[in-house]
Each structure stands twice: as structure tokens, then as C-alpha cells.
Write a protein that holds these residues in place. Structure first.
Motif, short mmCIF file in Angstrom:
data_model
loop_
_atom_site.label_atom_id
_atom_site.label_comp_id
_atom_site.label_asym_id
_atom_site.label_seq_id
_atom_site.Cartn_x
_atom_site.Cartn_y
_atom_site.Cartn_z
N SER A 5 0.83 -1.29 -0.01
CA SER A 5 0.05 0.22 -0.08
C SER A 5 0.89 1.27 -0.20
O SER A 5 1.97 1.27 0.50
N ILE A 6 0.43 2.24 -0.92
CA ILE A 6 1.16 3.75 -0.83
C ILE A 6 -0.18 4.43 -0.28
O ILE A 6 -1.25 4.49 -0.38
N ASN A 7 0.40 5.15 1.11
CA ASN A 7 -0.43 5.98 1.92
C ASN A 7 0.06 7.33 2.01
O ASN A 7 1.11 7.80 2.34
N VAL A 8 -0.89 8.51 1.50
CA VAL A 8 -0.29 9.75 1.50
C VAL A 8 -1.51 10.61 2.52
O VAL A 8 -2.88 10.14 2.51
N GLY A 9 -1.07 11.86 2.80
CA GLY A 9 -2.19 12.75 3.39
C GLY A 9 -1.57 14.12 3.59
O GLY A 9 -0.31 14.18 3.57
N GLY A 43 1.46 14.16 -2.92
CA GLY A 43 0.41 14.07 -2.30
C GLY A 43 0.55 14.05 -0.69
O GLY A 43 -0.39 13.70 -0.09
N ASP A 44 1.65 13.90 -0.23
CA ASP A 44 1.99 13.75 1.29
C ASP A 44 2.65 14.95 1.79
O ASP A 44 3.64 15.38 1.22
N ARG A 45 2.41 15.04 3.05
CA ARG A 45 3.19 16.28 3.68
C ARG A 45 3.23 15.79 5.39
O ARG A 45 2.26 15.32 5.66
N GLN A 46 4.40 16.22 5.95
CA GLN A 46 4.30 16.32 7.41
C GLN A 46 4.06 17.45 7.90
O GLN A 46 4.33 18.50 7.44
N ASN A 87 3.79 5.99 5.02
CA ASN A 87 3.53 6.20 3.60
C ASN A 87 3.83 4.91 2.78
O ASN A 87 2.94 4.65 1.95
N LEU A 88 4.56 3.87 3.37
CA LEU A 88 4.69 2.45 2.30
C LEU A 88 4.31 1.56 3.44
O LEU A 88 4.91 1.14 4.55
N THR A 89 3.19 0.57 3.03
CA THR A 89 2.97 -0.66 3.99
C THR A 89 3.65 -1.69 3.24
O THR A 89 3.52 -1.83 1.91
N THR A 90 4.60 -2.29 3.60
CA THR A 90 5.40 -3.51 2.96
C THR A 90 4.90 -4.67 3.45
O THR A 90 4.31 -5.17 4.33
#
Length: 186
Positions: A5-9, A43-46, A87-90
Motif C-alpha cells: 500500500s502507498i498512503n499519503v495525506g 500528495g503527502d506532507r508532514q 507512507n509505505l506498507t510493506t
């Protein structure tokens, strides 16, 4: 080893203990491809760059194998991919397998493993549980941060190519155990 999975927010403001707090912990899965940049992914920021993000913590990876454990521990919580702010589910790459200096190639992006993730109160915000930081620490399931060695694109289903670093290896699991043995502020 595979990218599950790729996860952004984007950072958002939430109320916590009577204060408005900005957090980037809320991530949602996207199929990709996604461009990986030197400091983050498209698409992702901290939110708090003093403890998240930057060159050494550009991307956070979390083993998908841990979700079964957490679903058993927290059956009342909806745990979709990205729930831990990763960000990355492996798959196939645990903290006991990797050490700082190891290299990963996923799709066209190249990464260097840097450090375990040490949880902060924003995990409490995400899970709406005051005990989650202590549970996270006790679990040993930290995930790990990655520096971006070469920018490129990643997509769900990409194979993960692993190259161990040289010299004495202190795994992410060992580093996390040593760091989490210190008292943590609530």
C-alpha cells in the motif's frame, strides 16, 4: 518482498486535550504510481518537521504483517492500511530484517533505511487512545524511516529489492528496543 500500500495525506488541524493541533498522521491508500521526492512523496506532507520528515525521515515504512497483531489487540478499531501514518506498507520486510544503511529499491525509487519510528502523542490522536504509545513501544513493531537516495515512482504491487549494508548491523528492532527502554513522556 512487496509494496502492499502507498498512503499519503496532508496535515490537518484537530482538537486534542482542549488545544488545536496540526498533524499529518492521517494517511489514505492510493494505487499509484506516486512520485517519490527527496523530502516526501507526491500528495503527502508532514506537519511537524522537527520530528518527522526531512532528509533522514522522508518516507515511513511499516510492515503489513503487523496489522494482524494490531487487529487482535484492538478489535474495535478500523485498521486500514496507513493507520499508523506510514507512507509505505510493506510485506516481507520486518524490523528484525533491516538495519540503518540497508538499501531498498521499490519501483524506480531507491531508499536507505535510517532509523526506527519513535511514537509521539499524535498516535494517540489518530487512535483516540491514551494507551497507544505505550502499547506501540511494548509491541516492538516500530516500522522504519527511509531516506530517498534516488527519486522515482512507486506503485502498489512493486517488488522490493533489498541490499544489506556493510559492517556491523544493528537492526531496526534492536535500535528500537534500546531507544524505547527510555522513559517516554505521556
Amino acid at each position: 518482498m512487496t509494496l502492499l500500500s502507498i498512503n499519503v495525506g496532508s496535515p490537518r488541524e484537530v482538537e486534542w486535550n482542549g488545544e488545536v493541533v496540526t498533524t499529518g498522521i492521517f494517511k489514505s491508500p492510493i494505487p499509484g504510481p506516486v512520485a517519490v521526492r527527496r523530502l516526501n512523496m507526491d500528495g503527502d506532507r508532514q506537519a511537524d518537521l522537527t520530528v518527522h520528515g526531512g532528509i533522514e525521515k522522508a518516507v515511513y515504512a511499516y510492515p503489513g504483517e503487523h496489522y494482524a497483531y494490531w487487529r487482535a489487540q484492538l478489535p474495535e478499531v478500523d485498521l486500514g492500511m496507513g493507520a499508523f501514518g506510514e507512507n509505505l506498507t510493506t510485506e516481507g520486510l520486518l524490523e528484525t530484517d533491516v538495519a540503518p544503511g540497508d538499501r531498498l529499491q521499490i519501483g524506480g525509487a531507491h531508499f536507505v533505511v535510517t532509523t526506527p519510528r519513535m511514537p509521539c502523542y499524535k498516535l494517540q490522536i489518530r487512535f483516540e487512545r491514551l494507551d497507544i504509545v505505550k502499547r506501540f513501544l511494548r509491541s516492538g513493531r516500530s516500522g522504519f524511516y527511509l531516506a530517498v537516495e534516488r527519486e522515482g515512482e512507486v506503485a502498489v504491487g512493486d517488488a522490493i529489492r533489498f541490499t544489506p549494508g556493510t559492517g556491523r548491523r544493528v537492526t531496526i528492532a534492536e535500535a528500537f528496543a534500546a531507544r524505547s527502554a527510555r522513559p517516554i513522556a505521556e
